[in-house]
Design a protein around this motif. Structure first.
Motif, PDB file in Angstrom:
ATOM      1  N   ALA A   5      47.374  72.738 -48.879  1.00  0.00           N
ATOM      2  CA  ALA A   5      48.780  72.675 -47.758  1.00  0.00           C
ATOM      3  C   ALA A   5      48.710  73.863 -47.053  1.00  0.00           C
ATOM      4  CB  ALA A   5      49.737  72.864 -48.870  1.00  0.00           C
ATOM      5  N   LEU A   6      48.330  75.114 -47.304  1.00  0.00           N
ATOM      6  CA  LEU A   6      48.316  76.299 -46.573  1.00  0.00           C
ATOM      7  C   LEU A   6      47.388  75.981 -45.365  1.00  0.00           C
ATOM      8  CD1 LEU A   6      48.361  78.956 -49.242  1.00  0.00           C
ATOM      9  CD2 LEU A   6      49.897  78.548 -47.641  1.00  0.00           C
ATOM     10  N   ALA A   7      46.183  75.447 -45.918  1.00  0.00           N
ATOM     11  CA  ALA A   7      45.286  75.034 -44.763  1.00  0.00           C
ATOM     12  C   ALA A   7      45.905  74.247 -43.674  1.00  0.00           C
ATOM     13  CB  ALA A   7      43.765  74.585 -45.199  1.00  0.00           C
ATOM     14  N   GLY A   8      46.636  72.889 -44.130  1.00  0.00           N
ATOM     15  CA  GLY A   8      47.311  72.001 -43.250  1.00  0.00           C
ATOM     16  C   GLY A   8      48.423  72.744 -42.547  1.00  0.00           C
ATOM     17  N   ASP A  28      48.613  74.884 -35.132  1.00  0.00           N
ATOM     18  CA  ASP A  28      47.835  75.158 -34.133  1.00  0.00           C
ATOM     19  C   ASP A  28      47.495  73.875 -33.435  1.00  0.00           C
ATOM     20  OD1 ASP A  28      45.795  76.215 -32.563  1.00  0.00           O
ATOM     21  OD2 ASP A  28      44.124  76.507 -34.178  1.00  0.00           O
ATOM     22  N   TRP A  29      47.157  72.893 -34.014  1.00  0.00           N
ATOM     23  CA  TRP A  29      46.498  71.720 -33.065  1.00  0.00           C
ATOM     24  C   TRP A  29      47.901  70.913 -32.383  1.00  0.00           C
ATOM     25  CZ3 TRP A  29      42.189  69.591 -36.773  1.00  0.00           C
ATOM     26  CH2 TRP A  29      41.369  70.695 -36.892  1.00  0.00           C
ATOM     27  N   ALA A  72      43.036  68.345 -41.730  1.00  0.00           N
ATOM     28  CA  ALA A  72      42.609  68.286 -40.659  1.00  0.00           C
ATOM     29  C   ALA A  72      42.723  67.017 -39.919  1.00  0.00           C
ATOM     30  CB  ALA A  72      41.052  68.741 -40.564  1.00  0.00           C
ATOM     31  N   LEU A  73      42.551  65.895 -40.521  1.00  0.00           N
ATOM     32  CA  LEU A  73      42.657  64.637 -40.148  1.00  0.00           C
ATOM     33  C   LEU A  73      44.074  64.311 -39.630  1.00  0.00           C
ATOM     34  CD1 LEU A  73      40.196  62.383 -42.142  1.00  0.00           C
ATOM     35  CD2 LEU A  73      40.098  62.976 -39.772  1.00  0.00           C
ATOM     36  N   LEU A  74      45.002  64.585 -40.633  1.00  0.00           N
ATOM     37  CA  LEU A  74      46.575  64.560 -40.377  1.00  0.00           C
ATOM     38  C   LEU A  74      46.791  65.535 -39.021  1.00  0.00           C
ATOM     39  CD1 LEU A  74      49.366  63.597 -41.128  1.00  0.00           C
ATOM     40  CD2 LEU A  74      49.370  65.552 -42.714  1.00  0.00           C
ATOM     41  N   ALA A  75      46.244  66.558 -39.038  1.00  0.00           N
ATOM     42  CA  ALA A  75      46.648  67.472 -37.969  1.00  0.00           C
ATOM     43  C   ALA A  75      46.389  66.920 -36.806  1.00  0.00           C
ATOM     44  CB  ALA A  75      46.125  68.839 -38.259  1.00  0.00           C
ATOM     45  N   LEU A  76      45.103  66.345 -36.536  1.00  0.00           N
ATOM     46  CA  LEU A  76      44.514  65.512 -35.482  1.00  0.00           C
ATOM     47  C   LEU A  76      45.476  64.546 -35.186  1.00  0.00           C
ATOM     48  CD1 LEU A  76      40.626  65.634 -35.649  1.00  0.00           C
ATOM     49  CD2 LEU A  76      42.067  66.477 -33.698  1.00  0.00           C
ATOM     50  N   GLY A 110      40.716  87.504 -46.889  1.00  0.00           N
ATOM     51  CA  GLY A 110      40.281  86.757 -45.906  1.00  0.00           C
ATOM     52  C   GLY A 110      41.754  86.613 -44.964  1.00  0.00           C
ATOM     53  N   ARG A 111      41.170  86.423 -43.599  1.00  0.00           N
ATOM     54  CA  ARG A 111      42.351  86.161 -42.573  1.00  0.00           C
ATOM     55  C   ARG A 111      42.239  84.846 -41.916  1.00  0.00           C
ATOM     56  NH1 ARG A 111      44.549  90.998 -40.018  1.00  0.00           N
ATOM     57  NH2 ARG A 111      43.537  92.917 -41.107  1.00  0.00           N
ATOM     58  N   GLY A 112      43.433  84.060 -41.640  1.00  0.00           N
ATOM     59  CA  GLY A 112      43.462  82.783 -41.032  1.00  0.00           C
ATOM     60  C   GLY A 112      43.337  82.027 -42.139  1.00  0.00           C
ATOM     61  N   LEU A 113      42.245  81.000 -41.660  1.00  0.00           N
ATOM     62  CA  LEU A 113      41.667  79.968 -42.882  1.00  0.00           C
ATOM     63  C   LEU A 113      40.883  80.471 -43.675  1.00  0.00           C
ATOM     64  CD1 LEU A 113      40.892  76.688 -40.582  1.00  0.00           C
ATOM     65  CD2 LEU A 113      42.914  77.250 -42.351  1.00  0.00           C
ATOM     66  N   GLY A 114      40.497  81.558 -43.551  1.00  0.00           N
ATOM     67  CA  GLY A 114      39.572  82.591 -44.469  1.00  0.00           C
ATOM     68  C   GLY A 114      40.639  83.115 -45.521  1.00  0.00           C
TER      69      GLY A 114
END
Length: 610
Positions: free
Chosen positions: A309-312, A318-319, A414-418, A473-477
Motif C-alpha cells: 500500500a505504501l508503494a501504491g 506521482d502518476w 503500479a497498474l492501478l496508478a496507471l 531507503g528513500r522513496g520506493l527504497g
C-alpha cells in the motif's frame, strides 16, 4: 486461521484427510486432529496431536480408522493453549456430533454458561466446543435443522465442517467471515478452508458465501442460507496443478515461490496492459469519469500488504496526481476517518480474508466510497464485498512469508496508478509507453536477478551471525527497506527495523556500532545521491554496510562493506528487484541459522481474526 478438511465418498477417508492436512499446515500448526465415522459401527474415531500433522500421522500408524466420512483440522490457537485437549475436532456430550472450526466465536462465554447450566460438560478451553454442544441442545433427530438453529445464535467468525453419527451420508459445512469451499468430485465431495487442500482430487470448487450452509452428500452439495432459503451455487474451475502446491524440487516453499515471481508478475500483467500504457481491469471496469472526480485514494493493508500500500501511495500521487494514504487497516476502524462517496478505497489482502482489512473495507463502503479488492483468491470475502477486484493470479502461496504475492501486489499498484493516471489524463503518452515497457520487461529481469542467487547466499552466510539489522531507503527504497526488514525478522527471528534515509539521523542512527549492520537501498532513484550520503554517515559510525546497488555502480565500491548488485533499471523496477534480492537474502540467513523457513513461529499465513 486454521486448516479444515472434510471428506465424504467411497474411498477410505483417513489417508485423504491426512494428505490434505499436510498441505493445509501453513494455515496453522499448533496442533492437529481428525475424526472418522467408522464403517459398520455407531462410533466416531477421534485422534488428536498437540503438535504438527506428522505427530498425528505417527499416532495413527498401523491403526488408522476405516470409514468413508471424516473431518480434519490443523490449528493456530486463539482460545486455549496448543494441547491435545484443545485440538480439534470437538464433540458434544454424547459423541454423536463432531465439529472442526476456523475463526472466533465472540459470544462463546455466554453460550458456554447457558449450556453448562443446562447440564452440558465441556472438556476444553476453546470457543469451538460450544458449537457441537449447541447443536446437541437443538437436536431432535434432524441434524441439519439443529445446525441451522445453532448457527443463528453464533456471533463472530466461523468456517465449520461437521457430521453426525445418525446421518452417515451427510457432511455439513458453513461459513461466516471465514473462508470455506466445497470440492466437487466424481461420487465424492470435500469441504476445505481453501482450494489447496482439494486440487489433487478435483478442479471444481463451490465457493460458499457469507452466512451460507452446504449440505454435502455423495451426489453433490445443496447450498442455502442459515434459515433454509436455497442459494444458487457459484462453481469455479481451478487452473492450478497439484505440483504448484508442492515444493517442486526446492528445499522450501519459500524459495520455490521466490522463483515463481517472474510468472506471478506476468500473470498480474496479462491482459491488462497494452503497449500504449492503457490499463483495463475486467473485474473493476469503472468509467474514467469516476476517477476524474475522485477526491482521494485510501489504501488499506496489514503487514506485507501495508508495505505494498505504501508503494501504491507513492505511485498514485506521482502518476495520477491524487492524494493517497496508506493506512494500517487495524487502526482504521478505531479512528474517525474522513471517507466520502468521492473516495476510492483499495483493500490489499493476499488471502482476501484478512479480518482487519475486511472491517476497513466495510467501513469505507458504508460511507459511500468506491472500493476495490486487490487479492490472490477468486471468490474471497474481500473480492465479493468490494465493488470490484484486481486479482493477482499468482497461484497458491504456501510459505507463511509472502514473497511472490508481495511483488504481485506492488505491480498491481503500479497498474492501478496507471489506470487512475489514464482516467484523469495525467501522464503523457510517451511516459505511459515507457512505464508499460518497463513493467512488461520485469519478469525477465527478475529471472536474471535470480541467477545471482549463489552470490546472495554467500552474503547471507557472511551476515547471519549479526543479531540486529537496520534497513534504510528513500522513496520506493523506503518501502523496500520496510519489507526487507520484515522478511528477515519473520523467518530468522533476528531483530531488524526499517527506516527512511532522512529519518535515520533523527534517532535510529544512535543504534549503530560495529555489531549493528545497515542494509542500504542505493539503487536507481531521484534520491540515490542522498542515500550515498547516508552510507557515508553509517560508515562513520563504524557500522558494516551492505549496499543494494544497480549494475555499474562505482561510488560505493570501497565505501560499503559489501554490495548486492541487481540489474540496472528505473526506480519502480529497481524497487521490485531489490525486494526480490532481499527475500533471497532473508531466506539464506534463516537457512544458515537452521530456522523452519516455511513455518515461522507464532505466525500464520492468513490472519482471519482481529
Amino acid at each position: 486461521m486454521c486448516g479444515i478438511i472434510g471428506y465424504l465418498g467411497p474411498r477410505e477417508a483417513t489417508p485423504i484427510l491426512l494428505e490434505a492436512l499436510k498441505r493445509l499446515e501453513y494455515r496453522g500448526y499448533d496442533s492437529a486432529g481428525l475424526a472418522v465415522l467408522e464403517t459398520g459401527q455407531q462410533t466416531t474415531s477421534l485422534t488428536k496431536s498437540e503438535a504438527k500433522v506428522d505427530l498425528l500421522i505417527e499416532k495413527l500408524w498401523g491403526q488408522a480408522p476405516s470409514g468413508h466420512l471424516g473431518i480434519g483440522h490443523t490449528r493456530w490457537a486463539t482460545h486455549g493453549k496448543p494441547t491435545t485437549v484443545n485440538a480439534h475436532p470437538h464433540a458434544d456430550c454424547t459423541g454423536r456430533i463432531t465439529v472442526v472450526h476456523n475463526g472466533i466465536i465472540e459470544n462463546f462465554a455466554e453460550l458456554k454458561a447457558e449450556l453448562s447450566a443446562a447440564g452440558h460438560e465441556f472438556l476444553s478451553d476453546t470457543d469451538t466446543e460450544v458449537v457441537p454442544h449447541l447443536i446437541e441442545q437443538y437436536y431432535r433427530g434432524d441434524f441439519l435443522a439443529a445446525v441451522r438453529q445453532a448457527l443463528q445464535r453464533l456471533r463472530g467468525a466461523y468456517a465449520l465442517a461437521m457430521f453426525c453419527l445418525d446421518d452417515p451420508d451427510l457432511l455439513v459445512g458453513a461459513r461466516l467471515n471465514a473462508p470455506l469451499v466445497v470440492g466437487l468430485g466424481e461420487g465424492e465431495n470435500f469441504i476445505a478452508s481453501d482450494i489447496t487442500a482439494i486440487i489433487p482430487y478435483t478442479k471444481r470448487a463451490l465457493i460458499l458465501g457469507e452466512g451460507e450452509l452446504a449440505a454435502v452428500t455423495a451426489l453433490g452439495a445443496q447450498v442455502s442460507t442459515l434459515d433454509g432459503r436455497p442459494v444458487e451455487a457459484k462453481i469455479v474451475h481451478v487452473d492450478w496443478d497439484v505440483s504448484q502446491a508442492e515444493k517442486g524440487g526446492f528445499a522450501h516453499f519459500m524459495l520455490k515461490e521466490i522463483h515463481e515471481t517472474p510468472d506471478a508478475v506476468a500473470n498480474t500483467l496479462r491482459g491488462r496492459l497494452d503497449e500504449a500504457g492503457n490499463v483495463h481491469f475486467a473485474e473493476f471496469d469503472v468509467p474514467s469519469e469516476r476517477f476524474r472526480t475522485c477526491r482521494q485514494v485510501l489504501l488499506l493493508g496489514m503487514g506485507t500488504s501495508l508495505h505494498a500500500a505504501l508503494a501504491g501511495e507513492q505511485l498514485i500521487e506521482d502518476w495520477a496526481g491524487l492524494p493517497a494514504r496508506a493506512i494500517d487497516a487495524s487502526e482504521f476502524r478505531y479512528r474517525r476517518p474522513t471517507v466520502t462517496e468521492d473516495d476510492l478505497a483499495v483493500v490489499i489482502t493476499q488471502s482476501g480474508e484478512t479480518a482487519d482489512t475486511l472491517v476497513g473495507l466495510n467501513l469505507a463502503r458504508a460511507r459511500g466510497a468506491l472500493s476495490v479488492a486487490v487479492t490472490n483468491v477468486v471468490g474471497s470475502s474481500a473480492a465479493r464485498d468490494a465493488d470490484g477486484a484486481i486479482y493477482l493470479n499468482s497461484g497458491p502461496e504456501i510459505s507463511v512469508a509472502s514473497t511472490k504475492t508481495f511483488i504481485a501486489h506492488v505491480v498491481s499498484q503500479a497498474l492501478l496508478a496507471l489506470r487512475l493516471a489514464g482516467g484523469r489524463g495525467r501522464l503523457p503518452i510517451e511516459r505511459r509507453q515507457e512505464l508499460a515497457s518497463s513493467l512488461r520487461a520485469l519478469p525477465e529481469q527478475i529471472r536474471r536477478l535470480l541467477q545471482s542467487e549463489p552470490d546472495i547466499a554467500r552474503l547471507a552466510h557472511r551476515y547471519a551471525h549479526y543479531r540486529n539489522f537496520m534497513y534504510v531507503g528513500r522513496g520506493l527504497g523506503h518501502v523496500v527497506a520496510l519489507e526487507g526488514a520484515l522478511k528477515l525478522k519473520e523467518i530468522s527471528y533476528i531483530h531488524a527495523e526499517g527506516s527512511s534515509g532522512g529519518e535515520a539521523k533523527h534517532g535510529p542512527i544512535a543504534l549503530l556500532d560495529p555489531l549493528f549492520p545497515v542494509v542500504a537501498i542505493c539503487t536507481e532513484s531521484s534520491t540515490r545521491e542522498k542515500m550515498i550520503s547516508n552510507v557515508h554517515e553509517f560508515v562513520t559510525r563504524d557500522a558494516p554496510v551492505l549496499a543494494v546497488v544497480s549494475e555499474g555502480e562505482a561510488e560505493l565500491q570501497g565505501l560499503a562493506t559489501d554490495v548486492l548488485v541487481i540489474p540496472r533499471a528505473d526506480e519502480l523496477t529497481s524497487a521490485v528487484l531489490a525486494s526480490v534480492a532481499l527475500q533471497v537474502f532473508a531466506y539464506y540467513v534463516a537457512l544458515e541459522l537452521g530456522k523452519d523457513v516455511d513455518h515461522p513461529r507464532n505466525l500464520a499465513k492468513s490472519v482471519t481474526v482481529e
